[in-house]
Design a protein around this motif. Structure first.
Motif, PDB file in Angstrom:
ATOM      1  N   GLU A 161       0.862  -1.179   0.000  1.00 26.80           N
ATOM      2  CA  GLU A 161       0.000   0.000   0.000  1.00 26.80           C
ATOM      3  C   GLU A 161       0.900   1.230   0.000  1.00 26.80           C
ATOM      4  O   GLU A 161       1.482   1.591   1.023  1.00 26.80           O
ATOM      5  CB  GLU A 161      -0.906  -0.002   1.234  1.00 26.80           C
ATOM      6  CG  GLU A 161      -1.841   1.173   1.282  1.00 26.80           C
ATOM      7  CD  GLU A 161      -2.677   1.227   2.547  1.00 26.80           C
ATOM      8  OE1 GLU A 161      -3.556   2.089   2.623  1.00 26.80           O
ATOM      9  OE2 GLU A 161      -2.443   0.416   3.481  1.00 26.80           O
ATOM     10  N   LEU A 162       1.038   1.843  -1.162  1.00 20.91           N
ATOM     11  CA  LEU A 162       1.879   3.021  -1.282  1.00 20.91           C
ATOM     12  C   LEU A 162       1.065   4.252  -0.892  1.00 20.91           C
ATOM     13  O   LEU A 162       0.019   4.518  -1.465  1.00 20.91           O
ATOM     14  CB  LEU A 162       2.416   3.169  -2.701  1.00 20.91           C
ATOM     15  CG  LEU A 162       3.567   4.134  -2.826  1.00 20.91           C
ATOM     16  CD1 LEU A 162       4.791   3.627  -2.063  1.00 20.91           C
ATOM     17  CD2 LEU A 162       3.934   4.342  -4.267  1.00 20.91           C
ATOM     18  N   LEU A 163       1.534   4.964   0.120  1.00 22.32           N
ATOM     19  CA  LEU A 163       0.832   6.133   0.624  1.00 22.32           C
ATOM     20  C   LEU A 163       1.354   7.424   0.004  1.00 22.32           C
ATOM     21  O   LEU A 163       0.587   8.339  -0.256  1.00 22.32           O
ATOM     22  CB  LEU A 163       0.972   6.209   2.145  1.00 22.32           C
ATOM     23  CG  LEU A 163       0.515   4.966   2.910  1.00 22.32           C
ATOM     24  CD1 LEU A 163       0.895   5.080   4.373  1.00 22.32           C
ATOM     25  CD2 LEU A 163      -0.974   4.756   2.733  1.00 22.32           C
ATOM     26  N   ARG A 209      -1.065   8.273  -2.905  1.00 18.46           N
ATOM     27  CA  ARG A 209      -1.825   7.099  -3.347  1.00 18.46           C
ATOM     28  C   ARG A 209      -1.742   6.977  -4.867  1.00 18.46           C
ATOM     29  O   ARG A 209      -0.662   6.852  -5.392  1.00 18.46           O
ATOM     30  CB  ARG A 209      -3.227   7.111  -2.798  1.00 18.46           C
ATOM     31  CG  ARG A 209      -3.232   7.073  -1.260  1.00 18.46           C
ATOM     32  CD  ARG A 209      -4.465   6.439  -0.728  1.00 18.46           C
ATOM     33  NE  ARG A 209      -4.403   6.358   0.718  1.00 18.46           N
ATOM     34  CZ  ARG A 209      -4.184   5.228   1.372  1.00 18.46           C
ATOM     35  NH1 ARG A 209      -4.023   4.113   0.733  1.00 18.46           N
ATOM     36  NH2 ARG A 209      -4.154   5.233   2.682  1.00 18.46           N
ATOM     37  N   GLY A 266       5.073   3.762   2.623  1.00 12.55           N
ATOM     38  CA  GLY A 266       3.890   2.915   2.548  1.00 12.55           C
ATOM     39  C   GLY A 266       3.926   1.744   3.502  1.00 12.55           C
ATOM     40  O   GLY A 266       4.871   1.579   4.271  1.00 12.55           O
TER      41      GLY A 266
END
Length: 191
Positions: free
Chosen positions: A115-117, A148, A170
């Motif tokens: 999950e890349l933030l 995102r 992430g």
């Protein structure tokens, strides 16, 4: 400011400063704030390339995140990259939520999905043109800001900094896979 006392407010502002010393802050009551202040994606547009807070030496960030499941990975760019290849790499990373160049993996219950933030970069590129622009730069220093799935890029002025890099923040980031993918991009993309 309507929900905290002066000490709590000072603690929050100190935490923000520790996480991002270049972050602009605004004190508000009842969440009243000018939307241009909140939605401005050109956060580093007015600074010199050398002053970008993510243009510092070191391969991994040493700062702590509030959530211990979040990690940071800094990837150095020792030479100029072809913008079209870098742009494709970023799109695959953000839009497909996978390591660029890696085959799509089946989700395993014991292996959480990446999950890349946040993505931020200061890189030298060749043949750069911003989305929707007719202006093409043969060589440029570019800032890339991503949250995102959304990202933007723009040319920054000033001298070319000594360090160029891309920083990823992430959950469940596969550091080794991302380093290998970045190395492959560097090899293909020497401009």
């Amino acid at each position: 400011t309507d929900l905290v006392d002066a000490r709590q407010l000072a603690d929050v502002e100190a935490a923000i400063g520790a996480a991002n010393g270049a972050a602009r802050t605004a004190r508000t009551q009842f969440a009243r704030v000018d939307l241009d202040f909140v939605l401005s994606i050109g956060a580093y547009a007015g600074i010199d390339a050398e002053a970008a807070p993510f243009a510092r030496n070191g391969s991994d960030s040493g700062h702590q995140h509030i959530d211990s499941a979040i990690s940071t990975l800094a990837l150095d760019a020792p030479h100029a990259l072809r913008w079209s290849l870098l742009d494709e790499w970023i799109q695959e990373l953000l839009w497909d939520a996978r390591v660029p160049g890696a085959p799509p993996a089946a989700a395993a219950p014991d292996c959480p999905a990446m999950e890349l933030l946040r993505l931020k970069a200061l890189v030298a590129v060749a043949d750069y043109a911003a989305v929707g622009s007719d202006t093409r730069h043969e060589r440029a220093t570019v800032v890339v800001q991503g949250v995102r799935e959304m990202y933007d890029s723009f040319v920054v002025s000033g001298s070319s900094p000594a360090a160029h890099r891309l920083v990823l923040i992430g959950r469940a980031l596969p550091h080794d896979g991302l380093r290998a993918s970045w190395a492959a991009l560097l090899a293909r993309s020497r401009a």
